[in-house]
Scaffold this active site. Structure first.
Site, PDB file in Angstrom:
ATOM      1  N   LEU A   1       0.822  -1.222   0.000  1.00 34.30           N
ATOM      2  CA  LEU A   1       0.000   0.000   0.000  1.00 34.30           C
ATOM      3  C   LEU A   1       0.854   1.270   0.000  1.00 34.30           C
ATOM      4  O   LEU A   1       0.343   2.369   0.169  1.00 34.30           O
ATOM      5  CB  LEU A   1      -0.972   0.069   1.190  1.00 34.30           C
ATOM      6  CG  LEU A   1      -1.898  -1.110   1.427  1.00 34.30           C
ATOM      7  CD1 LEU A   1      -2.874  -0.779   2.564  1.00 34.30           C
ATOM      8  CD2 LEU A   1      -2.686  -1.474   0.192  1.00 34.30           C
TER       9      LEU A   1
ATOM     10  N   ASN B   1      -0.045   3.200  -4.237  1.00 39.64           N
ATOM     11  CA  ASN B   1      -0.105   3.698  -2.862  1.00 39.64           C
ATOM     12  C   ASN B   1      -1.539   4.082  -2.545  1.00 39.64           C
ATOM     13  O   ASN B   1      -2.176   4.769  -3.313  1.00 39.64           O
ATOM     14  CB  ASN B   1       0.861   4.890  -2.766  1.00 39.64           C
ATOM     15  CG  ASN B   1       0.419   5.954  -1.778  1.00 39.64           C
ATOM     16  OD1 ASN B   1      -0.327   5.688  -0.833  1.00 39.64           O
ATOM     17  ND2 ASN B   1       0.866   7.172  -1.997  1.00 39.64           N
ATOM     18  N   CYS B   2      -2.050   3.612  -1.426  1.00 39.55           N
ATOM     19  CA  CYS B   2      -3.425   4.034  -1.111  1.00 39.55           C
ATOM     20  C   CYS B   2      -3.651   4.213   0.382  1.00 39.55           C
ATOM     21  O   CYS B   2      -4.651   3.824   0.919  1.00 39.55           O
ATOM     22  CB  CYS B   2      -4.437   3.093  -1.703  1.00 39.55           C
ATOM     23  SG  CYS B   2      -4.194   1.392  -1.310  1.00 39.55           S
ATOM     24  N   VAL B   3      -2.692   4.819   1.039  1.00 41.58           N
ATOM     25  CA  VAL B   3      -2.941   5.184   2.435  1.00 41.58           C
ATOM     26  C   VAL B   3      -2.848   6.688   2.666  1.00 41.58           C
ATOM     27  O   VAL B   3      -3.348   7.178   3.663  1.00 41.58           O
ATOM     28  CB  VAL B   3      -1.992   4.474   3.419  1.00 41.58           C
ATOM     29  CG1 VAL B   3      -2.400   3.042   3.637  1.00 41.58           C
ATOM     30  CG2 VAL B   3      -0.571   4.587   2.976  1.00 41.58           C
TER      31      VAL B   3
END
Lengths: 125, 428
Positions: free
Chosen positions: B209, B241-243
Site C-alpha cells: 500500500l 499507494n493508497c494510504v
C-alpha cells in the site's frame, strides 16, 4: 546479530527474534529507540511512516543496527524530530484501535519490505 | 520525443449496449467490462457504478483514479510492463477520454480512507468531483494474501481504463495538445541562454500500500532514474499507494502531472526543461542517503541550473525532500520544493517532520489537518463503513444526522504535492 527490531507489534513478536519488544504504545517504541540511539545504537530505518494515516497506528516497528562507541548526531536528530512530530500529530487525534489488526499487518509487511531492501531474510532475523 | 494528447471531451457516462463515444457521451457495456475484468481468476465480484459531478454521491474508499485512453499511433497502448507488453512510451498519438475517469474502490485493509464527494463542500476539495467517474468496485476471491489483493485491485483499474479507452479509437478529438522535447544537446543548442531545469518527482516506495511503479518495476527496487517527461504523460508511472489519500499521486495525476505540464508551458520561453528524475522514498536511512546522493549527482551531471522537487506523502519522506534540497543548494543549484503541510487544525504548527536552512523556496499544497464538514450523501458507492474510519481520528466527528467532520487528509488529491488540485493561496 546485525539487526535489532524495536517494536510493540504483537505480530512481529510472534515471528522474529532479535527483538526489543516494548510493552507499550507507538510513542513508547520511539522513546525506547531514542534511548538506544543515545547509547550509540545505529538507527537503520526511519522511525516514522510515510503518511498521516500510519501515524494513527497503535503499532510501530523500527530497525536498529550495531552499537558503536560514538553517538551518531544525525540519528539523534532524526529520532528526536520524530518524537516531536509524533506528539504534535497525536495532539488532536487518537490512536485507531478499531483497525489495530490491520495496522499490525501493514506494519509487519512494511518491516518485511524493509528487510528485503536490506537484502536480509526476514525469517532468519 | 513527440507525443500528441488528443482530447475527446466527455460530457457524460452512461451504461448501454455498446462501449462507444457518441456526441461526447461515453457509453459503457457493463457486462463486457465485468467479464473482461473477471478474466483475472483472483476477482470474485465487480460492481460498476457511475458518479457524475453535482450528484449527492460519495465514493469511498478510493484506491486509484485512472484516465481512460487509447494509443492510436506509436508503441505502448495501455500500461506497458503492467497491463500490456513492455514498449517504449512517450512518442505517438493518444486519444484521451478527457473528463472521464476510472475510479477503483476496494478496501484492502480496514483503515483505508480516500473519499470523493461529487457535490457540495467535499467537491470543492478533490479534483475528481469534476470528472465523470466510472467506479469499479472490486471484490477478490477469499483467501488472497494482502499483496495479491492489492495487485489485483491495481491491475483491474488499469485494465478497465484500457478497455474503456478503446471507445475513443476512431473518434475525432476536440483538441490536440502536442508535447515535444528533443535531446539535451538539441534543446540546449536551441535555447543556449535559458536556465536548465530538471523536475525531481519523489515516489513513496516502502512496501504494501506504499508503492509506485515505473514501467511495472516497483520503484523500491530502483536507484533514481531519468525519464523523458512524455513517458510519464504517456502512462509510464503507476500508483500503488493508497494510504495517503490527500497527497497520494494517483495514476491519473501522473498521466496529467501538473509540474510536467507547467514546465512544458515554460519550455523555450523562460527555461529549458531537461526531464524528470523519479526518486524512490525508501525507509532505511542508508537507502535515503543512496537515493538522495544519486539524485543530486544526476542533476549535477546534467548540469542544470534549477530543480523542482515534489514529494509524496508525509513523515519519513520529509527527510528525503530536505536531504536532496541540501545537496543541490550546496552545489549551487537553485531548488524549489513542493510539499503539503501538516500544521495542525489552526495551521500554526511546524508543517514538515524535518527542516533545513537550505529550503528557502517552498510551495505548499495545503494543510492536511484542515477540518472540513461533509453533509450526508444520498448514495454511497463502495463501503459506507469506511466513513466511520474517516471520523475515527477524533471524537465527535460523525454527527447524528450523518454529517461528517474530517481532516483534508481523508480526501483524495486534496493537498496534492504535484499541484493537481484546488487548494490555493489568496492575497488580500
Amino acid at each position: 546479530m546485525k539487526y535489532l527490531i524495536a517494536t510493540n507489534n504483537p505480530l512481529v513478536k510472534k515471528k522474529a527474534d532479535n527483538l526489543c519488544f516494548v510493552e507499550g504504545s507507538y510513542e513508547d517504541v520511539l522513546i525506547k529507540v531514542r534511548d538506544l540511539v543515545y547509547e550509540g545504537v545505529e538507527l537503520v530505518s526511519h522511525p516514522l511512516g510515510a503518511s498521516m494515516r500510519m501515524l494513527f497506528s497503535p503499532y510501530r516497528s523500527i530497525i536498529l543496527g550495531q552499537k558503536s562507541k560514538t553517538i551518531n548526531p544525525f540519528h539523534v536528530e532524526i529520532i528526536e524530530n520524530s518524537i516531536i512530530n509524533y506528539r504534535k500529530n497525536l495532539e488532536a487525534r487518537k490512536v485507531d484501535w478499531v483497525h489495530a489488526d490491520d495496522y499490525a499487518l501493514i506494519d509487519n509487511e512494511l518491516l518485511k519490505s524493509t528487510f528485503k531492501d536490506l537484502e536480509v531474510d526476514f525469517n532468519k532475523i | 520525443m513527440k507525443l500528441e494528447l488528443r482530447r475527446i471531451h466527455i460530457k457524460d457516462i452512461q451504461l448501454g449496449k455498446e462501449t462507444a463515444v457518441k456526441d461526447g457521451v461515453l457509453i459503457v457495456n457493463e457486462e463486457e467490462l465485468v467479464s473482461k475484468l473477471k478474466e483475472d481468476e483472483r476477482i470474485k465480484d465487480i460492481k460498476i457504478d457511475i458518479a457524475r459531478p453535482g450528484e449527492k454521491v460519495r465514493i469511498i474508499p478510493v484506491k486509484d483514479v485512472i484516465e481512460p485512453r487509447v494509443k492510436i499511433e506509436g508503441t505502448g497502448n495501455g500500461f506497458p510492463g503492467v497491463s500490456s507488453k513492455i514498449a517504449q512510451l512517450g512518442e505517438g498519438k493518444v486519444n484521451v477520454l478527457y473528463g472521464a475517469a476510472v475510479v477503483t474502490v476496494g478496501d484492502i485493509v480496514g483503515f483505508q480512507e480516500g473519499v470523493i464527494d461529487m457535490w457540495g463542500e467535499g467537491a470543492k476539495w478533490t479534483p475528481f468531483s469534476k470528472t465523470y467517474n466510472l467506479v469499479v468496485d472490486i471484490t477478490p476471491v477469499e483467501g488472497l494474501d494482502p499483496h495479491s489483493h492489492e495487485a489485483t485491485v491495481r491491475l483491474a483499474g488499469l485494465k478497465a481504463a484500457e478497455f474503456i479507452g478503446e471507445a475513443g479509437r476512431e473518434v475525432t478529438p476536440d483538441e490536440v495538445l502536442t508535447y515535444e522535447i528533443g535531446s539535451h544537446v538539441e534543446e540546449t543548442a536551441k535555447y543556449p541562454d535559458l536556465p536548465k531545469v530538471l523536475y525531481v518527482e519523489m515516489l513513496i516506495s516502502q512496501g504494501l500500500l506504499h508503492d509506485g511503479y515505473i514501467y511495472g518495476v516497483n520503484s523500491q527496487k530502483i536507484i533514481p532514474t531519468l525519464l523523458h517527461p512524455n513517458e510519464e504523460l504517456d502512462g509510464a508511472v503507476i500508483s500503488g499507494n493508497c494510504v495517503a489519500a490527500c497527497d497520494k499521486i494517483t495514476t491519473y495525476q501522473h498521466q496529467n502531472n501538473s509540474v510536467i505540464l507547467d514546465l512544458y508551458a515554460q519550455h523555450g520561453k523562460t527555461l529549458n526543461f531537461m526531464g524528470v528524475v523519479l526518486t524512490p522514498e525508501l525507509t532505511t536511512l542508508e537507502g535515503k542517503f543512496r537515493t538522495c546522493d544519486y539524485t543530486a549527482k544526476l542533476c549535477k551531471m546534467i548540469g542544470v541550473d534549477g530543480v523542482i522537487i515534489s514529494e509524496e506523502g508525509y513523515g519519513n519522506p520529509d527527510s528525503d525532500l530536505l536531504m536532496i534540497c541540501k545537496r543541490l543548494e550546496n552545489s549551487g543549484i537553485k531548488t524549489v520544493l513542493i510539499t503539503d503541510e501538516c500544521s495542525g487544525r489552526d495551521g500554526m504548527s511546524q508543517p514538515l517532520a524535518d527542516t533545513a536552512k537550505e529550503a528557502v523556496a517552498v510551495v505548499s499544497g495545503g494543510n492536511v489537518s484542515h477540518v472540513v464538514t461533509l453533509p450526508p450523501a444520498d448514495k454511497v458507492i463502495g463501503n459506507d463503513e469506511s466513513i466511520a474510519t474517516l471520523a475515527g481520528g477524533w471524537d465527535g466527528a460523525l454527527l447524528e444526522d450523518g454529517t461528517l467532520m474530517c481532516e483534508l487528509n481523508a480526501v483524495i488529491g486534496s493537498t496534492s504535492e504535484i499541484g493537481y488540485h484546488y487548494c490555493t493561496a489568496k492575497l488580500y
